[in-house]
Design a protein around this motif. Structure first.
Motif, PDB file in Angstrom:
ATOM      1  N   ARG A   1      61.171  41.332  17.816  1.00 40.74           N
ATOM      2  CA  ARG A   1      61.718  42.180  18.869  1.00 40.74           C
ATOM      3  C   ARG A   1      60.816  42.213  20.095  1.00 40.74           C
ATOM      4  NH1 ARG A   1      66.635  42.580  18.643  1.00 40.74           N
ATOM      5  NH2 ARG A   1      66.557  44.472  19.942  1.00 40.74           N
ATOM      6  N   GLN A   2      59.536  42.019  19.882  1.00 41.14           N
ATOM      7  CA  GLN A   2      58.584  42.100  20.995  1.00 41.14           C
ATOM      8  C   GLN A   2      57.503  41.044  20.832  1.00 41.14           C
ATOM      9  OE1 GLN A   2      57.227  46.139  20.464  1.00 41.14           O
ATOM     10  NE2 GLN A   2      58.683  46.959  21.954  1.00 41.14           N
ATOM     11  N   ILE A   3      56.954  40.621  21.944  1.00 40.75           N
ATOM     12  CA  ILE A   3      55.765  39.769  21.958  1.00 40.75           C
ATOM     13  C   ILE A   3      54.699  40.511  22.736  1.00 40.75           C
ATOM     14  CG2 ILE A   3      54.756  37.674  22.935  1.00 40.75           C
ATOM     15  CD1 ILE A   3      57.235  36.180  22.130  1.00 40.75           C
ATOM     16  N   ARG A   4      53.587  40.776  22.079  1.00 44.40           N
ATOM     17  CA  ARG A   4      52.528  41.550  22.716  1.00 44.40           C
ATOM     18  C   ARG A   4      51.707  40.646  23.632  1.00 44.40           C
ATOM     19  NH1 ARG A   4      50.850  46.517  22.445  1.00 44.40           N
ATOM     20  NH2 ARG A   4      48.670  47.165  22.599  1.00 44.40           N
ATOM     21  N   ALA A   5      51.608  41.054  24.892  1.00 43.04           N
ATOM     22  CA  ALA A   5      50.878  40.275  25.882  1.00 43.04           C
ATOM     23  C   ALA A   5      49.723  41.090  26.434  1.00 43.04           C
ATOM     24  CB  ALA A   5      51.817  39.861  27.011  1.00 43.04           C
ATOM     25  N   VAL A   6      48.659  40.401  26.806  1.00 44.02           N
ATOM     26  CA  VAL A   6      47.567  41.038  27.530  1.00 44.02           C
ATOM     27  C   VAL A   6      47.679  40.602  28.985  1.00 44.02           C
ATOM     28  CG1 VAL A   6      45.909  39.191  27.027  1.00 44.02           C
ATOM     29  CG2 VAL A   6      45.084  41.457  27.648  1.00 44.02           C
ATOM     30  N   VAL A   7      47.641  41.580  29.874  1.00 43.69           N
ATOM     31  CA  VAL A   7      47.766  41.316  31.300  1.00 43.69           C
ATOM     32  C   VAL A   7      46.542  41.908  31.992  1.00 43.69           C
ATOM     33  CG1 VAL A   7      49.219  41.589  33.343  1.00 43.69           C
ATOM     34  CG2 VAL A   7      50.274  41.507  31.065  1.00 43.69           C
ATOM     35  N   PRO A   8      45.548  41.102  32.335  1.00 43.34           N
ATOM     36  CA  PRO A   8      44.378  41.644  33.037  1.00 43.34           C
ATOM     37  C   PRO A   8      44.791  42.280  34.361  1.00 43.34           C
ATOM     38  CG  PRO A   8      43.924  39.446  32.198  1.00 43.34           C
ATOM     39  CD  PRO A   8      45.395  39.669  32.038  1.00 43.34           C
ATOM     40  N   VAL A   9      44.284  43.488  34.632  1.00 43.14           N
ATOM     41  CA  VAL A   9      44.640  44.207  35.852  1.00 43.14           C
ATOM     42  C   VAL A   9      43.370  44.626  36.582  1.00 43.14           C
ATOM     43  CG1 VAL A   9      46.851  45.048  35.000  1.00 43.14           C
ATOM     44  CG2 VAL A   9      44.786  46.382  34.567  1.00 43.14           C
ATOM     45  N   SER A  10      43.490  44.779  37.883  1.00 43.94           N
ATOM     46  CA  SER A  10      42.363  45.199  38.704  1.00 43.94           C
ATOM     47  C   SER A  10      42.327  46.713  38.763  1.00 43.94           C
ATOM     48  CB  SER A  10      42.508  44.622  40.115  1.00 43.94           C
ATOM     49  OG  SER A  10      41.374  44.899  40.895  1.00 43.94           O
ATOM     50  N   VAL A  11      41.157  47.294  38.471  1.00 47.54           N
ATOM     51  CA  VAL A  11      41.016  48.749  38.419  1.00 47.54           C
ATOM     52  C   VAL A  11      39.719  49.156  39.117  1.00 47.54           C
ATOM     53  CG1 VAL A  11      42.279  48.941  36.230  1.00 47.54           C
ATOM     54  CG2 VAL A  11      39.781  48.720  36.201  1.00 47.54           C
ATOM     55  N   ILE A  12      39.628  50.445  39.403  1.00 45.91           N
ATOM     56  CA  ILE A  12      38.381  51.036  39.863  1.00 45.91           C
ATOM     57  C   ILE A  12      37.822  51.847  38.700  1.00 45.91           C
ATOM     58  CG2 ILE A  12      37.309  52.600  41.514  1.00 45.91           C
ATOM     59  CD1 ILE A  12      38.341  50.025  42.753  1.00 45.91           C
ATOM     60  N   ASP A  13      36.750  51.362  38.095  1.00 47.72           N
ATOM     61  CA  ASP A  13      36.184  52.003  36.917  1.00 47.72           C
ATOM     62  C   ASP A  13      34.689  51.704  36.888  1.00 47.72           C
ATOM     63  OD1 ASP A  13      35.375  52.885  34.403  1.00 47.72           O
ATOM     64  OD2 ASP A  13      37.240  52.297  33.435  1.00 47.72           O
ATOM     65  N   SER A  14      33.890  52.719  37.135  1.00 46.53           N
ATOM     66  CA  SER A  14      32.437  52.531  37.214  1.00 46.53           C
ATOM     67  C   SER A  14      31.820  52.138  35.876  1.00 46.53           C
ATOM     68  CB  SER A  14      31.770  53.817  37.724  1.00 46.53           C
ATOM     69  OG  SER A  14      32.069  54.901  36.851  1.00 46.53           O
ATOM     70  N   GLU A  15      32.560  52.337  34.768  1.00 48.19           N
ATOM     71  CA  GLU A  15      32.012  51.995  33.458  1.00 48.19           C
ATOM     72  C   GLU A  15      32.169  50.509  33.143  1.00 48.19           C
ATOM     73  OE1 GLU A  15      33.664  54.488  30.474  1.00 48.19           O
ATOM     74  OE2 GLU A  15      32.892  56.344  31.339  1.00 48.19           O
ATOM     75  N   LEU A  16      32.969  49.804  33.943  1.00 50.37           N
ATOM     76  CA  LEU A  16      33.144  48.375  33.738  1.00 50.37           C
ATOM     77  C   LEU A  16      32.262  47.606  34.708  1.00 50.37           C
ATOM     78  CD1 LEU A  16      37.043  48.218  33.397  1.00 50.37           C
ATOM     79  CD2 LEU A  16      35.348  48.167  31.559  1.00 50.37           C
TER      80      LEU A  16
ATOM     81  N   PRO B   1      42.827  33.279  44.762  1.00 49.92           N
ATOM     82  CA  PRO B   1      43.244  33.653  43.405  1.00 49.92           C
ATOM     83  C   PRO B   1      42.425  33.037  42.290  1.00 49.92           C
ATOM     84  CG  PRO B   1      45.152  33.116  44.766  1.00 49.92           C
ATOM     85  CD  PRO B   1      43.934  32.717  45.550  1.00 49.92           C
ATOM     86  N   THR B   2      41.750  31.905  42.544  1.00 50.71           N
ATOM     87  CA  THR B   2      41.068  31.200  41.456  1.00 50.71           C
ATOM     88  C   THR B   2      40.014  32.061  40.762  1.00 50.71           C
ATOM     89  OG1 THR B   2      39.646  30.245  43.165  1.00 50.71           O
ATOM     90  CG2 THR B   2      41.452  28.891  42.369  1.00 50.71           C
ATOM     91  N   THR B   3      39.283  32.855  41.529  1.00 48.45           N
ATOM     92  CA  THR B   3      38.257  33.697  40.918  1.00 48.45           C
ATOM     93  C   THR B   3      38.872  34.755  40.025  1.00 48.45           C
ATOM     94  OG1 THR B   3      36.683  33.339  42.720  1.00 48.45           O
ATOM     95  CG2 THR B   3      36.355  35.301  41.389  1.00 48.45           C
ATOM     96  N   PHE B   4      39.960  35.384  40.489  1.00 49.61           N
ATOM     97  CA  PHE B   4      40.609  36.412  39.678  1.00 49.61           C
ATOM     98  C   PHE B   4      41.146  35.807  38.383  1.00 49.61           C
ATOM     99  CE2 PHE B   4      43.623  39.340  38.059  1.00 49.61           C
ATOM    100  CZ  PHE B   4      43.332  40.587  38.583  1.00 49.61           C
ATOM    101  N   HIS B   5      41.738  34.610  38.447  1.00 47.70           N
ATOM    102  CA  HIS B   5      42.235  33.960  37.226  1.00 47.70           C
ATOM    103  C   HIS B   5      41.083  33.693  36.255  1.00 47.70           C
ATOM    104  CE1 HIS B   5      46.505  33.354  37.898  1.00 47.70           C
ATOM    105  NE2 HIS B   5      46.270  32.937  39.129  1.00 47.70           N
ATOM    106  N   ALA B   6      39.938  33.289  36.782  1.00 42.82           N
ATOM    107  CA  ALA B   6      38.782  33.030  35.919  1.00 42.82           C
ATOM    108  C   ALA B   6      38.338  34.304  35.220  1.00 42.82           C
ATOM    109  CB  ALA B   6      37.634  32.446  36.745  1.00 42.82           C
ATOM    110  N   ILE B   7      38.279  35.419  35.966  1.00 38.45           N
ATOM    111  CA  ILE B   7      37.862  36.685  35.348  1.00 38.45           C
ATOM    112  C   ILE B   7      38.922  37.156  34.354  1.00 38.45           C
ATOM    113  CG2 ILE B   7      37.164  39.059  35.806  1.00 38.45           C
ATOM    114  CD1 ILE B   7      36.461  38.192  38.645  1.00 38.45           C
ATOM    115  N   GLY B   8      40.205  36.990  34.714  1.00 34.68           N
ATOM    116  CA  GLY B   8      41.276  37.391  33.799  1.00 34.68           C
ATOM    117  C   GLY B   8      41.212  36.645  32.480  1.00 34.68           C
ATOM    118  N   SER B   9      40.877  35.364  32.521  1.00 37.38           N
ATOM    119  CA  SER B   9      40.747  34.585  31.288  1.00 37.38           C
ATOM    120  C   SER B   9      39.587  35.086  30.437  1.00 37.38           C
ATOM    121  CB  SER B   9      40.543  33.105  31.621  1.00 37.38           C
ATOM    122  OG  SER B   9      41.676  32.571  32.255  1.00 37.38           O
TER     123      SER B   9
END
Length: 479
Positions: free
Chosen positions: A292-307, A364-372
C-alpha cells in the motif's frame, strides 16, 4: 598540518564495494553558442577555479597501523588532464546514447590513489550540444568544508567572472614516521581524534560482521534452494552495473497543479513519483495488496542549530514520507503527500525553496551530495531515496555556454536498487533515476510511468472546482 578524515566520511570509503560505488554524479547539457565550448575551454575554466575547492587536488593517505583516521594530503602527481576526460557520441548523438554512456561510467568506482573525482566532456550530441558528466565521491563533498566543483564552475551571465588562478604547488606529503607521530600527537592533544579513531574501528568491525552474516545467509539460501526474500519490489542485492534514466518536464505543470490544490511544488513532485511507482508496479504484475505504501526518505533543508551547518546557509535533515502507491486516485495521493509535510512545515524549521534557490552561487549539485549523505545515514529506515533540489530559475553558464539541462544521478546504497534525484532549473523539472541494471531491467518504463503520472495529475486538476485538503485554502479555478 593535514586534515584528518572524519568517521562519517571514512564510513563511505569502508562501505564501498564494486557493487556499491559511493559517488554522486550529475549530467549537465550545454548549448555552446557563438563562442563555442570545447574540452580545452573546460580545462582552462577548472584550472582557474579549482583553488576555491582545494580538496579536489588532494588524495587520502592512510596512517600506518591505523593509529588514526587517514589524512587529506596534496597530490604531488596531480594531473588535471586525468580527471577531466574527453568522450564523444556518434553524431548526432541521442539522449538514449548519452544515458547508455553515463550508465557505464557511473558503474565504475573512482581511483582511491588519486583525488576522488572525474569530469567527462561528451561531444557529439544532437543540435550541437555538449554534456558534462561529473563524478564526485561522497567522502569528498560534505557541504561544510568542501562544496561540489560544479558550484564554482557556473556563472549567472554569459560573461565568466574574472578570477585569478593560483600558482599552486603541492605541499610535501608527510612520511610514514610523520603520519605516526601526528596520530600520536593528535590523540594526546585532541581527545576527539582518539574518539573518532575508536568510532571508526568499531564501525568497521560491525560492518564486516554484518557483511559476513549476509554472505552466510545467501549461502544457506542457495544450498537449501530458497530464493532470497525481498522486502519490496525495490529492494535486493546490487550488481556491478547501473542503468540511468532521465526525464525532462515543465515546471509550469507542477505550479498549475499546486495552484489548484494548494501545497507545494515538492508535494506535486512526490505525488508524481508515487503515481509513477504505482503504474510501474502494475505493469510488472506486482500485487498491490501488500504494497500500500513505499517509505521514502526525502532530505529537506532546515534551520536547526543541533545539526551540522552547511555552506548552503541551513542544515539538511531526513524527512520520511509514505508514498501511497496503493491509492488509485491521483488527487488523494497528492493530498496524502501534502499532509505528511504539514508537520514539518509547522515546526518553522523548514527553509523555503525560493530562499534556497536564491543563495548566491547556489548550484544543485552540492545539495544532492549532502542529501545522499543524509540518506546513507538512514538507510535501514526506508525503501527509496528521493532528493529534490530547487535550483535557480534563471540560466547558468560555463565558459559562456548556456546550461539547458541538469540531471542528478544519485548513488545506490546496498539493498536499494533504485534512487531518484530531482532538480528544478530555469523553468524545467529534471528527474534522474539510478537503477540496478539486473534488479530493475525495466527502469526505462518507470520513466514513462512518471511522465504519465504527471499528465494524470494535470488532467485531474482541469475541473472547475476541487476539494482542498483540510487546513488548506480552497481554490476555484477561473474559466
Amino acid at each position: 598540518m593535514s586534515e584528518r578524515l572524519r568517521p562519517r566520511d571514512l564510513a563511505f570509503l569502508s562501505e564501498e564495494t564494486p557493487e556499491s560505488p559511493m559517488h554522486n554524479a550529475t549530467i549537465e547539457i550545454f548549448e555552446p553558442g557563438e563562442s563555442g565550448f570545447d574540452h580545452e575551454q573546460l580545462l582552462s575554466l577548472i584550472q582557474d577555479r579549482i583553488s576555491f575547492v582545494p580538496r579536489y587536488r588532494q588524495r587520502l593517505q592512510t596512517v600506518p597501523g591505523r593509529l588514526a583516521n587517514p589524512v587529506w594530503v596534496d597530490d604531488d602527481q596531480f594531473d588535471l588532464g586525468y580527471h577531466v576526460r574527453r568522450s564523444a557520441l556518434p553524431r548526432p548523438g541521442s539522449m538514449d546514447q548519452l544515458r547508455e554512456l553515463v550508465s557505464r561510467i557511473v558503474s565504475r568506482p573512482l581511483d582511491r590513489s588519486r583525488p576522488l573525482w572525474e569530469i567527462y566532456f561528451v561531444e557529439g550530441l544532437e543540435e550541437g550540444r555538449v554534456a558534462l558528466l561529473s563524478k564526485t565521491h561522497q567522502a569528498l563533498v560534505d557541504g561544510v568544508d568542501t562544496v561540489d566543483l560544479g558550484q564554482v564552475l557556473l556563472d549567472a551571465t554569459p560573461t565568466p567572472k574574472s578570477m585569478e588562478s593560483d600558482d599552486w604547488h603541492a605541499q610535501r606529503a608527510p612520511s610514514p614516521l610523520g603520519l605516526v607521530a601526528g596520530a600520536v600527537r593528535d590523540s594526546l592533544t585532541e581527545p576527539e581524534t582518539l574518539v573518532d579513531t575508536l568510532r571508526s574501528q568499531t564501525g568497521s568491525a560491525l560492518r564486516n560482521a554484518g557483511a559476513a552474516a549476509e554472505r552466510t545467509r545467501r549461502v544457506v539460501n542457495a544450498l537449501s534452494g530458497r530464493s532470497p526474500v525481498k522486502d519490496s519490489p525495490i529492494s535486493g542485492a546490487l550488481s556491478q552495473q547501473r542503468r540511468v534514466v532521465t526525464i525532462d518536464t515543465p515546471l509550469a505543470d507542477y505550479r498549475k497543479i499546486r495552484t489548484v490544490h494548494g501545497g507545494t511544488v515538492n508535494d506535486v513532485i512526490l505525488a508524481t513519483v508515487a503515481g509513477g511507482l504505482r503504474a510501474w508496479l502494475m505493469t510488472r504484475a506486482e500485487s498491490l495488496k501488500g504494497i500500500r505504501q513505499i517509505r521514502a526518505v526525502v532530505p529537506v533543508s532546515v534551520i536547526d542549530s543541533e545539526l551540522e551547518a552547511t555552506s548552503l546557509g541551513s542544515q539538511i535533515a531526513a524527512h520520511f514520507v509514505d508514498l501511497p502507491v496503493g491509492e488509485p486516485s491521483p488527487l488523494v495521493r497528492l493530498h496524502q503527500v501534502s499532509y505528511s509535510f504539514q508537520a514539518h512545515q509547522a515546526t518553522g524549521r523548514g527553509v523555503a525553496a525560493n530562499r534556497l534557490a536564491g543563495i548566491a552561487g547556489f548550484a544543485p549539485t552540492t545539495f544532492h551530495a549532502i542529501g545522499s549523505r543524509v540518506a546513507a545515514a538512514e538507510r535501514r529506515g526506508y525503501q527509496l531515496n528521493v532528493t529534490n533540489v530547487p535550483g535557480p530559475q534563471s540560466p547558468l553558464y560555463a565558459a559562456g555556454a548556456r546550461m539547458v539541462s541538469s540531471y542528478p544521478v544519485p548513488p545506490l546504497l546496498p539493498g536499494h536498487p533504485l534512487a531518484i534525484g530531482v532538480t528544478s532549473y530555469d523553468g524545467r523539472v529534471f528527474y534522474g533515476l539510478t537503477a540496478d541494471r539486473v534488479q530493475l531491467p525495466d527502469a526505462d518504463l518507470l520513466g514513462v510511468c512518471l511522465q504519465e503520472a504527471l499528465d494524470e495529475l494535470l488532467e485531474a486538476s482541469s475541473g472547475s472546482r476541487v476539494r482542498a485538503p483540510r487546513g488548506r485554502k480552497r481554490v476555484t479555478k477561473k474559466p
